[in-house]
Scaffold this active site. Sequence first.
Site, PDB file in Angstrom:
ATOM      1  N   GLU A 109     -20.077  -8.012  24.282  1.00 54.76           N
ATOM      2  CA  GLU A 109     -20.835  -8.099  25.777  1.00 54.76           C
ATOM      3  C   GLU A 109     -20.812  -6.549  25.835  1.00 54.76           C
ATOM      4  O   GLU A 109     -19.790  -5.979  25.986  1.00 54.76           O
ATOM      5  CB  GLU A 109     -20.311  -8.633  26.711  1.00 54.76           C
ATOM      6  CG  GLU A 109     -20.641  -9.942  26.906  1.00 54.76           C
ATOM      7  CD  GLU A 109     -19.788 -10.758  27.917  1.00 54.76           C
ATOM      8  OE1 GLU A 109     -19.678 -10.139  29.146  1.00 54.76           O
ATOM      9  OE2 GLU A 109     -19.522 -11.973  28.147  1.00 54.76           O
ATOM     10  N   GLU A 131     -12.896 -14.028  27.156  1.00 51.72           N
ATOM     11  CA  GLU A 131     -12.048 -13.208  27.928  1.00 51.72           C
ATOM     12  C   GLU A 131     -10.889 -13.978  28.637  1.00 51.72           C
ATOM     13  O   GLU A 131     -11.102 -14.558  29.804  1.00 51.72           O
ATOM     14  CB  GLU A 131     -13.179 -12.540  29.175  1.00 51.72           C
ATOM     15  CG  GLU A 131     -14.135 -11.982  28.720  1.00 51.72           C
ATOM     16  CD  GLU A 131     -14.897 -11.034  29.933  1.00 51.72           C
ATOM     17  OE1 GLU A 131     -14.738 -11.320  31.096  1.00 51.72           O
ATOM     18  OE2 GLU A 131     -15.707 -10.155  29.495  1.00 51.72           O
TER      19      GLU A 131
HETATM   20  C1  BGC Z   1     -18.220 -12.196  31.472  1.00 53.94           C
HETATM   21  C2  BGC Z   1     -19.561 -12.582  32.078  1.00 53.94           C
HETATM   22  C3  BGC Z   1     -20.100 -11.610  33.170  1.00 53.94           C
HETATM   23  C4  BGC Z   1     -20.105 -10.195  32.867  1.00 53.94           C
HETATM   24  C5  BGC Z   1     -20.427  -9.158  34.001  1.00 53.94           C
HETATM   25  C6  BGC Z   1     -18.118 -10.568  31.770  1.00 53.94           C
HETATM   26  O1  BGC Z   1     -16.820 -10.321  32.083  1.00 53.94           O
HETATM   27  O2  BGC Z   1     -18.147 -12.563  30.327  1.00 53.94           O
HETATM   28  O3  BGC Z   1     -19.707 -13.802  32.235  1.00 53.94           O
HETATM   29  O4  BGC Z   1     -21.235 -11.955  34.042  1.00 53.94           O
HETATM   30  O5  BGC Z   1     -18.644  -9.521  32.427  1.00 53.94           O
HETATM   31  O6  BGC Z   1     -19.412  -9.272  35.082  1.00 53.94           O
END
Ligand code: BGC
Length: 446
Positions: free
Chosen positions: A352, A164
């Site tokens: 993610e 990101e």
């Molecule tokens: C990030 C994580 C974060 C997650 C939830 C993502 O933007 O890579 O580090 O914990 O979102 O906010």
Amino acid sequence: MTAKFKRDFLFGAATSSYQIEGAVDADGRTPSIWDIFSKIPGKIYNGDTGDIACDHYNRYREDVELMGNIGINAYRFSISWSRIFPGKGVFNSKGMEFYKNLVNELVKRNIKPVVTLYHWDLPMWVYNMGGWLNRDSVKWFTEYAIKIFEELGESVKLWITHNEPLCASIFGYYEGNHAPGHKNLQEALKVAHHILLSHACVVKEFRKFNFKNGEIGITLNQIPVYPATKSEEDMEAAFIRDGYLNRWFLDPLFKNSYPEDMKKIYEGLNVNFDFIEDSDLQDISIKNDFLGINYYSRELVKFSPDSPLRFKGVSGKFPKTEMGWEIVPEALYDHILRLRKEYTKIPIYITENGAAFNDRVLKKVEVRDEKRIDYLKRHLIEVAKLNQKRMDIRGYFVWSLLDNFEWQFGYSKRFGIIYVDYKTQERILKNSAFWYRDLIKSRVIK
Ligand code: BGC
């Protein structure tokens, strides 16, 4: 509908170094910008820091065992740069040993290691020499990456240069809610540029290793933006917001240019782009093996003449997670179709996806996180639908394996499929972990 996943589809879970490791001064590690930022009063909820976090540095064996019990196919973690290089040109084999041991444990259990080289924890020694604002940071990051390639080599399945870049640049250097907490648009865009350049340099170096096993890419967080109404003004506001969040990173990576409309807007805000050198954009658009996408939610915006970028967020109609983020799995579907049409055909991994909810432990043994199960299920159904349309999504990583340090929210937001009791460091598998285990086995959502 019944959603089905192929045998080789990777079901994984993700974490990052500063959010879980703790042991911030063990075995020669030096501070990163997050160590310093988290200690500034008022920056982090409750004054929390990553000093101890999930103590994963000391408990990684237990954690890998839990991963094995859940049956995940791949584990995405990040490396703390200042563990490996605590100072300029100073290699720390002790810090490296931790990651080698972790990788060995994973491989033993048939879990594919997926390594992120940078998940925002810039070493303070780099920051003190100008950090990402200094073009030499590209060189330092590349040296660090080469060392990691040499040390971990072919045991790693996927390499992610950056997690990101939006957060590391815009949130850290313009919005100021992430480390290092600057509020300067000129700086943020320069940082974003150097981060993208460092990505390209690392990919170029990676190719020289000729690994048989191992692919490389970058992870972008994608926030699909929708206009609050169909009015022309709101549609334009949504397009600008999309430029700010998404196109500013997608265009240089896949189209060899920054979006002209955004450049004009930024120039109107006194940004000059003299940090872009002649061959930079050509370099940044280097071919990747895959694209990592982090997706949590969409945004809804309307025109706002008073704000510098002429948009403002509005609250949407869908239920929200504990972060206040709307739950809209369909937006992931639409966005991937758009990426395929406008940007790239390379394989995609959802690196993610997940949700924070207010989890409670019942009778010390059970966490009934039905809302999380529903969230994961609905997003995975969209992924399966996308693959039916041949969108080539090769894997999915739940954020997160463990409850952890949620940046400015400290430990108040729990994203894990494993509950962490921060007082005792006890781990409890939430019901979502059992649900995930069953899905990984059956590869079907009914
Ligand atoms: C990030 C994580 C974060 C997650 C939830 C993502 O933007 O890579 O580090 O914990 O979102 O906010």
